[in-house]
Design an enzyme around this catalytic site. Structure first.
Site, PDB file in Angstrom:
ATOM      1  N   ARG A  67       0.819  -1.334   0.040  1.00  0.00           N
ATOM      2  CA  ARG A  67       0.069   0.021   0.088  1.00  0.00           C
ATOM      3  C   ARG A  67       0.862   1.184   0.112  1.00  0.00           C
ATOM      4  O   ARG A  67       1.964   1.250   0.726  1.00  0.00           O
ATOM      5  CB  ARG A  67      -0.928  -0.046   1.247  1.00  0.00           C
ATOM      6  CG  ARG A  67      -2.139  -0.964   1.180  1.00  0.00           C
ATOM      7  CD  ARG A  67      -3.028  -0.741   2.416  1.00  0.00           C
ATOM      8  NE  ARG A  67      -2.417  -1.372   3.546  1.00  0.00           N
ATOM      9  CZ  ARG A  67      -1.857  -0.426   4.377  1.00  0.00           C
ATOM     10  NH1 ARG A  67      -1.906   0.603   4.235  1.00  0.00           N
ATOM     11  NH2 ARG A  67      -1.095  -1.020   5.430  1.00  0.00           N
ATOM     12  N   TYR A 196      -1.642  -3.586  -6.580  1.00  0.00           N
ATOM     13  CA  TYR A 196      -1.518  -4.195  -5.434  1.00  0.00           C
ATOM     14  C   TYR A 196      -2.815  -4.249  -4.307  1.00  0.00           C
ATOM     15  O   TYR A 196      -3.560  -3.305  -4.547  1.00  0.00           O
ATOM     16  CB  TYR A 196      -0.342  -3.312  -4.518  1.00  0.00           C
ATOM     17  CG  TYR A 196      -0.266  -3.974  -3.155  1.00  0.00           C
ATOM     18  CD1 TYR A 196       0.194  -5.158  -3.035  1.00  0.00           C
ATOM     19  CD2 TYR A 196      -1.038  -3.288  -2.061  1.00  0.00           C
ATOM     20  CE1 TYR A 196       0.193  -5.660  -1.490  1.00  0.00           C
ATOM     21  CE2 TYR A 196      -0.855  -3.805  -0.891  1.00  0.00           C
ATOM     22  CZ  TYR A 196      -0.347  -4.944  -0.638  1.00  0.00           C
ATOM     23  OH  TYR A 196      -0.509  -5.567   0.673  1.00  0.00           O
ATOM     24  N   GLY A 197      -3.024  -5.327  -3.971  1.00  0.00           N
ATOM     25  CA  GLY A 197      -4.250  -5.852  -3.178  1.00  0.00           C
ATOM     26  C   GLY A 197      -4.740  -4.504  -2.314  1.00  0.00           C
ATOM     27  O   GLY A 197      -5.976  -4.117  -2.591  1.00  0.00           O
ATOM     28  N   LYS A 205      -9.625  -2.375   1.864  1.00  0.00           N
ATOM     29  CA  LYS A 205      -9.168  -0.959   2.463  1.00  0.00           C
ATOM     30  C   LYS A 205     -10.315   0.164   2.166  1.00  0.00           C
ATOM     31  O   LYS A 205     -10.751   0.674   2.975  1.00  0.00           O
ATOM     32  CB  LYS A 205      -7.881  -0.723   2.505  1.00  0.00           C
ATOM     33  CG  LYS A 205      -7.007  -2.001   2.675  1.00  0.00           C
ATOM     34  CD  LYS A 205      -7.175  -2.473   4.170  1.00  0.00           C
ATOM     35  CE  LYS A 205      -6.257  -3.748   4.594  1.00  0.00           C
ATOM     36  NZ  LYS A 205      -6.329  -4.074   5.940  1.00  0.00           N
ATOM     37  N   HIS A 225     -10.534  -2.321  11.659  1.00  0.00           N
ATOM     38  CA  HIS A 225      -9.342  -3.209  10.957  1.00  0.00           C
ATOM     39  C   HIS A 225      -9.117  -4.083  12.321  1.00  0.00           C
ATOM     40  O   HIS A 225      -7.894  -4.197  12.950  1.00  0.00           O
ATOM     41  CB  HIS A 225      -8.131  -2.303  10.773  1.00  0.00           C
ATOM     42  CG  HIS A 225      -6.957  -2.895  10.173  1.00  0.00           C
ATOM     43  ND1 HIS A 225      -5.726  -2.500  10.273  1.00  0.00           N
ATOM     44  CD2 HIS A 225      -7.113  -3.785   9.034  1.00  0.00           C
ATOM     45  CE1 HIS A 225      -4.892  -3.135   9.474  1.00  0.00           C
ATOM     46  NE2 HIS A 225      -5.797  -4.075   8.708  1.00  0.00           N
ATOM     47  N   SER A 247      -1.074  -3.526  10.229  1.00  0.00           N
ATOM     48  CA  SER A 247      -1.106  -4.491   9.155  1.00  0.00           C
ATOM     49  C   SER A 247       0.342  -5.372   9.485  1.00  0.00           C
ATOM     50  O   SER A 247       1.083  -4.729  10.033  1.00  0.00           O
ATOM     51  CB  SER A 247      -0.656  -3.482   8.017  1.00  0.00           C
ATOM     52  OG  SER A 247      -1.720  -3.077   7.565  1.00  0.00           O
ATOM     53  N   ALA A 248       0.351  -6.608   9.091  1.00  0.00           N
ATOM     54  CA  ALA A 248       1.542  -7.466   9.365  1.00  0.00           C
ATOM     55  C   ALA A 248       2.145  -7.451  10.839  1.00  0.00           C
ATOM     56  O   ALA A 248       3.045  -7.557  11.064  1.00  0.00           O
ATOM     57  CB  ALA A 248       2.440  -6.883   8.238  1.00  0.00           C
ATOM     58  N   CYS A 249       0.983  -7.519  11.467  1.00  0.00           N
ATOM     59  CA  CYS A 249       1.391  -7.563  13.079  1.00  0.00           C
ATOM     60  C   CYS A 249       0.675  -8.786  13.616  1.00  0.00           C
ATOM     61  O   CYS A 249       0.550  -9.196  14.955  1.00  0.00           O
ATOM     62  CB  CYS A 249       0.924  -6.575  13.673  1.00  0.00           C
ATOM     63  SG  CYS A 249       1.868  -4.947  13.711  1.00  0.00           S
ATOM     64  N   LYS A 251      -2.468 -10.599  12.885  1.00  0.00           N
ATOM     65  CA  LYS A 251      -4.021 -10.675  12.963  1.00  0.00           C
ATOM     66  C   LYS A 251      -4.191 -12.103  12.248  1.00  0.00           C
ATOM     67  O   LYS A 251      -5.136 -12.768  13.001  1.00  0.00           O
ATOM     68  CB  LYS A 251      -4.626  -9.645  12.297  1.00  0.00           C
ATOM     69  CG  LYS A 251      -4.865  -8.177  13.082  1.00  0.00           C
ATOM     70  CD  LYS A 251      -6.030  -7.519  12.312  1.00  0.00           C
ATOM     71  CE  LYS A 251      -5.846  -6.951  10.950  1.00  0.00           C
ATOM     72  NZ  LYS A 251      -4.402  -6.297  11.020  1.00  0.00           N
ATOM     73  N   THR A 252      -3.704 -12.432  11.186  1.00  0.00           N
ATOM     74  CA  THR A 252      -4.428 -13.665  10.540  1.00  0.00           C
ATOM     75  C   THR A 252      -3.784 -14.838  11.521  1.00  0.00           C
ATOM     76  O   THR A 252      -4.414 -15.624  11.529  1.00  0.00           O
ATOM     77  CB  THR A 252      -3.346 -13.699   9.062  1.00  0.00           C
ATOM     78  OG1 THR A 252      -3.974 -12.489   8.418  1.00  0.00           O
ATOM     79  CG2 THR A 252      -4.221 -14.890   8.511  1.00  0.00           C
ATOM     80  N   ASN A 253      -2.438 -14.887  12.042  1.00  0.00           N
ATOM     81  CA  ASN A 253      -2.136 -15.880  12.720  1.00  0.00           C
ATOM     82  C   ASN A 253      -3.025 -15.949  14.214  1.00  0.00           C
ATOM     83  O   ASN A 253      -3.139 -17.195  14.679  1.00  0.00           O
ATOM     84  CB  ASN A 253      -0.578 -15.446  13.120  1.00  0.00           C
ATOM     85  CG  ASN A 253       0.471 -15.811  12.006  1.00  0.00           C
ATOM     86  OD1 ASN A 253      -0.097 -16.228  10.953  1.00  0.00           O
ATOM     87  ND2 ASN A 253       1.534 -15.235  12.170  1.00  0.00           N
ATOM     88  N   ASP A 274      -9.377  -9.725   9.199  1.00  0.00           N
ATOM     89  CA  ASP A 274      -8.671  -8.562   9.064  1.00  0.00           C
ATOM     90  C   ASP A 274      -9.788  -7.129   9.118  1.00  0.00           C
ATOM     91  O   ASP A 274      -9.315  -6.027   9.509  1.00  0.00           O
ATOM     92  CB  ASP A 274      -8.399  -8.267   7.664  1.00  0.00           C
ATOM     93  CG  ASP A 274      -7.477  -6.895   7.234  1.00  0.00           C
ATOM     94  OD1 ASP A 274      -6.591  -6.776   7.919  1.00  0.00           O
ATOM     95  OD2 ASP A 274      -7.735  -6.509   5.988  1.00  0.00           O
ATOM     96  N   ARG A 366       2.184 -12.269  -0.560  1.00  0.00           N
ATOM     97  CA  ARG A 366       0.813 -12.343   0.144  1.00  0.00           C
ATOM     98  C   ARG A 366       0.292 -13.872  -0.662  1.00  0.00           C
ATOM     99  O   ARG A 366       0.635 -14.142  -1.458  1.00  0.00           O
ATOM    100  CB  ARG A 366      -0.234 -11.252  -0.530  1.00  0.00           C
ATOM    101  CG  ARG A 366       0.433 -10.032   0.147  1.00  0.00           C
ATOM    102  CD  ARG A 366      -0.200 -10.039   1.588  1.00  0.00           C
ATOM    103  NE  ARG A 366       0.052  -8.742   2.292  1.00  0.00           N
ATOM    104  CZ  ARG A 366      -0.588  -8.142   2.955  1.00  0.00           C
ATOM    105  NH1 ARG A 366      -1.741  -8.449   3.451  1.00  0.00           N
ATOM    106  NH2 ARG A 366      -0.151  -6.866   3.693  1.00  0.00           N
ATOM    107  N   ARG A 397       3.029  -3.351  17.986  1.00  0.00           N
ATOM    108  CA  ARG A 397       4.373  -3.977  17.965  1.00  0.00           C
ATOM    109  C   ARG A 397       5.571  -3.008  18.600  1.00  0.00           C
ATOM    110  O   ARG A 397       5.641  -1.814  18.001  1.00  0.00           O
ATOM    111  CB  ARG A 397       4.859  -4.154  16.374  1.00  0.00           C
ATOM    112  CG  ARG A 397       6.146  -4.676  16.051  1.00  0.00           C
ATOM    113  CD  ARG A 397       6.431  -4.788  14.457  1.00  0.00           C
ATOM    114  NE  ARG A 397       5.355  -5.597  13.901  1.00  0.00           N
ATOM    115  CZ  ARG A 397       5.796  -6.955  13.517  1.00  0.00           C
ATOM    116  NH1 ARG A 397       7.114  -7.277  13.993  1.00  0.00           N
ATOM    117  NH2 ARG A 397       5.470  -7.996  12.824  1.00  0.00           N
TER     118      ARG A 397
HETATM  119  C1  OXD Z   1      -2.891  -4.505   5.250  1.00  0.00           C
HETATM  120  C2  OXD Z   1      -3.795  -5.750   4.599  1.00  0.00           C
HETATM  121  O1  OXD Z   1      -2.268  -3.880   4.690  1.00  0.00           O
HETATM  122  O2  OXD Z   1      -4.636  -6.247   5.483  1.00  0.00           O
HETATM  123  O3  OXD Z   1      -3.524  -4.114   6.441  1.00  0.00           O
HETATM  124  O4  OXD Z   1      -3.611  -6.208   3.474  1.00  0.00           O
HETATM  125 MN    MN Z   2      -5.194  -5.413   7.054  1.00  0.00          MN
END
Ligand code: OXD
Ligand code: MN
Length: 588
Positions: A67, A196-197, A205, A225, A247-249, A251-253, A274, A366, A397
């Site tokens: 992003r 990009y996503g 987002k 979020h 982001s990348a902290c 959440k998914t895990n 997310d 990703r 973090r």
């Molecule tokens: C982010 C995502 O960047 O979920 O937060 O892709």
């Molecule tokens: Mn996110």
């Protein structure tokens, strides 16, 4: 079909001038056609069909891998309505600077019209979007991430005027001609110059957070979020917990956590990983839905230990972006299980060996995978009314200062914790990594309006809810003097979730906590640091509230809060003062 959608599509195509216009129905046949097209023109590479059936690799333009927050704008009429944390551009300026980039931008390309739902088809909280895009990669990803095609067309057929248009074009992919623009007053999105996503899958987002947060402000709900998980305890009860992390902290895990205490009956079920849309229910509790249908997760660091459920989920029907591949077209990224392969093709398509001295996979590479492939998907993930939240976690973090977990004194104090949370930056956005920045509610890049008003809205929602969730702050990332993480994290975060559950179940009479100036902190014993083999000194660090660190923290919070001037709610100012008072040595 709502005629307004057709009119808008016509209007857009008169400017973008595509060679063809395709209305997407979301069927398998349509998806297969798109995939074949992308495989034949090199947009996608088919992966090893034995190991990864129906999986594909996409390599993006190396200038388009994350992003781009500095190119993301809130285009409200008044700058103050975007607030000090957003980039602002007036709608008139956007018309002059951004609209011309769409002129003929789809010439020689096909324009896809992608109708989609955010939320399950039968939920009263579900919303409609229509994205037009010249990227078939975006279409294939939107098909995983949202309920896309006929199901949304059916809803539009009722003539609903309540849909959000999103115009996306790859343009020339140059960051010099890239803009991600949001018009909260007209609920419109323009994105140009990126595939990009987070910039291009406009349901995510742009709609589900930036535009939806302004809808939520106007309609009395919250777009956040946040992950949503169900924590099952040995008695079979499920406690629902939402968690806002940048982001990348992780959440998914956390949302897909594999419990080390499963045999004792402790288990995590995923509702979302997310985004959460949260409404006040008739019973006075907050109810959350996950508006998405898939996961767009960070690949590096994902492995059988950190997230075995994700490894299973991505083993079929998934799109990988900017990961490395092996000779036999299997995927690889830093942190994958097993020895590092001696030869790979890196994320840019170049030969790679461990001696190359570069990352084989991009740090923000990703996977896009359907939620239904998650082995621990909650059976309630599509419940129309959502799930009732008992707790909200705010997590950053932070190498220092912030303990592993602490509980706020009440809703207002909890909103203050969210408003002042900070985190070190990650590779999910372009720019320096590891810099501490204030990231309120993990929404810094995603709040579509003035954050001062956003906190006021949070306070208001709490007042309307007779039983709002308890709010906690967590930090998995505290380090020791050598810079090593103290807390093992991942599955062991279950220990923290158990304490959170005990606290919310016991209500105000909860014990097993120590009151400190910042909030209620658990004892090392109740978390079980000794069972984890942590030294007493490490355990102390994990739960310590260092007055000097916190005085510095409060000063930095003050500087941040000042930026909001008279848009800062009095309750937040008072909470900050109360923190400072609790930190000050008692006057004699
Ligand atoms: C982010 C995502 O960047 O979920 O937060 O892709
Ligand atoms: Mn996110």
């Amino acid at each position: 079909m709502s005629s307004s959608v057709e009119e808008w599509v016509d209007e857009v195509s008169r400017t973008t001038r595509p060679d063809h216009v395709v209305w997407c129905d979301g069927t398998d046949a349509e998806n297969d056609r798109l995939i074949d097209l992308m495989v034949s023109d090199g947009t996608l590479l088919r992966l090893n069909d034995q190991k990864l059936p129906n999986c594909f690799l996409h390599r993006s333009n190396p200038q388009d891998v994350a992003r781009t927050e500095h190119l993301t704008f809130i285009c409200s009429e008044q700058a103050e309505d975007a607030g000090p944390t957003n980039n602002w551009m007036s709608p008139q300026d956007a018309q002059e600077r951004i609209w011309p980039l769409f002129k003929n931008s789809m010439h020689g390309r096909t324009m896809y019209v992608v109708p989609y739902l955010m939320g399950a088809a039968n939920s009263p909280y579900t919303k409609i979007g229509v994205e037009v895009t010249d990227s078939p990669y975006v279409v294939a990803n939107m098909r995983i991430m949202t309920r896309m095609g006929q199901v949304a067309l059916d809803r539009l057929k009722t003539g609903s005027a309540d849909w959000v248009p999103g115009l996306h074009s790859l343009g020339d992919l140059s960051p010099d001609r890239r803009f991600i623009a949001h018009f909260p007053e007209t609920r419109t999105i323009w994105s140009v110059g990126s595939g990009y996503g987070g910039n291009a899958l406009l349901g995510k987002k742009c709609y589900a957070l930036r535009i939806a947060s302004t809808m939520g402000r106007d309609q009395g709900w919250l777009a956040e979020h946040m992950l949503i998980l169900g924590l099952e305890s040995p008695d079979g009860d499920v406690t629902y917990i939402a968690g806002a992390f940048p982001s990348a902290c992780g959440k998914t895990n956390l949302a897909m956590l594999k419990s080390p205490f499963e045999s004792d009956g402790w288990k995590v079920w995923t509702v979302g990983e997310d985004i959460a849309w949260i409404n006040v229910g008739p019973d006075g509790r907050l109810w959350a839905i996950n508006p998405e249908a898939g996961y767009f997760g960070v690949a590096p660091g994902t492995n059988r230990k950190t997230n075995p459920n994700a490894m299973d989920a991505v083993s079929q029907n998934s799109i990988f972006t900017n990961v490395a591949i092996t000779d036999d077209r299997d995927v690889w990224w830093e942190g994958m299980d097993g020895p590092v392969p001696q030869r790979l093709i890196d994320w840019q398509g170049n030969p790679w060996t461990p001696a190359s001295g570069t990352k084989a996979a991009h740090p923000n590479s990703r996977f896009t995978t359907p939620a239904t492939q998650n082995p621990v998907l909650s059976t309630h993930w599509e419940d129309p009314q959502g799930v009732p939240l008992s707790a909200i976690l705010f997590g950053g973090r932070r190498a220092r200062t912030v303990p592993l977990v602490y509980k706020s004194f009440d809703w207002e104090h909890g909103v203050f914790l969210g408003a002042t949370m900070a985190s070190e930056t990650t590779a999910a956005a372009t720019g320096a990594v590891g810099v501490v920045r204030r990231d309120p509610m993990a929404m810094l890049p995603f709040c579509g309006y003035n954050m001062g008003d956003y906190w006021a809205h949070w306070l208001e929602v709490g007042k309307r809810a007779a039983s709002p969730p308890a709010i906690f702050q967590v930090n998995w990332f505290r380090t020791d003097d050598q810079g090593q993480y103290i807390w093992p994290g991942f599955g062991e975060n279950m220990r923290v979730l158990r304490w959170v559950r005990d606290q919310v179940r016991a209500g105000n009479g909860a014990s097993d906590g120590r009151e400190t100036p910042v909030g209620i902190v658990p004892t090392p014993e109740v978390i079980g640091t000794r069972d984890l083999g942590l030294s007493a000194a490490d355990a102390d660090t994990l739960f310590e509230i260092d007055r000097d660190d916190w005085l510095r923290e409060a000063e930095d919070q003050h500087a941040f809060l000042q930026k909001f001037g008279d848009r800062l709610p009095a309750a937040i100012r008072e909470q900050h003062q109360a923190l400072q008072d609790r930190l000050s040595p008692v006057a004699v």
